[in-house]
Enzyme design. Structure first.
Site: not given
Ligand code: PGA
Length: 221
Positions: A147, A98
Site C-alpha cells: 500500500e 497500516h
Molecule cells: P483507499 O485506502 O482505498 O481509500 O485508498 C486504502 C487503504 O488505506 O487500505
C-alpha cells in the site's frame, strides 16, 4: 483456484447502526454479483464488529470479518487494548501495520512483528501492510498488502507495472506469494489490476464505504 480477496477497510468510519445499514444494502444488492470466485472480508471498527457478526450470521451473508489492528499483548492488564483472543470470537482476519497506524500511532517494526506473532497465536489470519518493497516483513505474516502512501485516499493508484515489480521483489526476498494491493482502488480502475501475477486480492478504503460502490467493484471483476 484461490478466491480473490476484497478487504473493506472502513477505518474510523461508521457507527454500529450505519454498519448494519451497509450490510442490509449489501444483502439486497448481492444477487447482482457472482461471488463464487470472491471472498469479501469486512473490517469495521471494534464497536461495529459484534453487530456485524450477528447480522451476517442471522442472514447467512457471504462475508468474513476482520479488524484493522490488534494488540501486541496477549491478554491481561493492558487497559484500552483489544486482544486477538477477544477478536477471534467474531473475526478471522486482522490487518497489521497500516501506514496510518505507523504514522499516527508511531508503530515500529518490532512492535508490528510482535503483533503478527500474538495475532497468529490467537488464531487470526494476518494481513501485513508494507509501504514499499523495502519495508520489513515478519516471517509469519499470512498476506502482505502493498500500500504505497501516495496512493492511499488520493485517487491516484500505483500502476499495474509498478505493483507487479514490487510484488516480484517482495516474493523474491521473502518467498511470500499471497500478495494484496491497496490504494485508490475503485470500480472504474479495478479491472486494470486483476491480472497482476501473485495478486491475491485488494484492500479497499474509501470505495468500500458505500455499498453500491463496493458492489460495483465486485461486479467489475
Ligand atoms: P483507499 O485506502 O482505498 O481509500 O485508498 C486504502 C487503504 O488505506 O487500505
Amino acid at each position: 483456484m484461490n478466491k480473490l480477496l476484497f478487504i473493506a477497510n472502513w477505518k474510523s468510519n461508521k457507527t454500529a447502526s450505519e454498519a448494519v445499514d451497509w450490510l442490509k444494502a449489501f444483502d439486497k444488492l448481492r444477487e447482482n454479483v457472482n461471488l463464487e470466485n470472491k471472498e469479501v472480508i469486512l473490517c469495521p471498527s471494534y464497536l461495529g464488529l459484534p453487530f456485524c457478526f450477528s447480522y451476517i450470521k442471522e442472514n447467512n451473508l457471504p462475508i468474513k470479518l476482520g479488524v484493522q489492528d490488534v494488540s501486541a499483548f496477549r491478554q491481561g492488564a493492558y487497559s484500552g487494548e483489544v486482544s486477538a483472543r477477544q477478536v477471534k470470537e467474531f473475526a478471522m482476519y486482522t490487518i497489521i501495520g497500516h501506514s496510518e497506524r505507523r504514522k499516527y500511532n508511531h508503530e515500529t517494526d518490532d512492535e508490528l512483528k510482535n503483533k503478527i506473532l500474538v495475532a497468529k497465536q490467537g488464531g487470526l489470519n494476518t494481513i501485513y501492510c508494507v509501504q514499499d518493497k523495502n519495508t520489513f516483513i515478519p516471517e509469519d505474516a499470512d498476506f502482505v498488502a502493498y500500500e504505497p502512501v501516495f496512493a492511499i485516499g488520493t485517487g491516484t493508484p500505483d500502476t499495474p507495472k509498478s505493483i507487479e515489480n514490487t510484488f516480484s521483489e517482495i516474493s523474491k526476498k521473502t518467498g511470500k506469494t499471497n500478495l494484496i494491493y491497496g490504494g485508490s482502488i475503485d470500480f472504474t480502475n479495478i479491472k486494470h489490476y486483476t491480472r497482476i501475477p501473485l495478486l491475491s486480492g485488494f484492500l479497499i478504503g474509501s470505495a468500500s464505504l458505500d455499498p453500491n460502490t463496493f458492489i460495483n467493484i465486485l461486479q467489475a471483476c
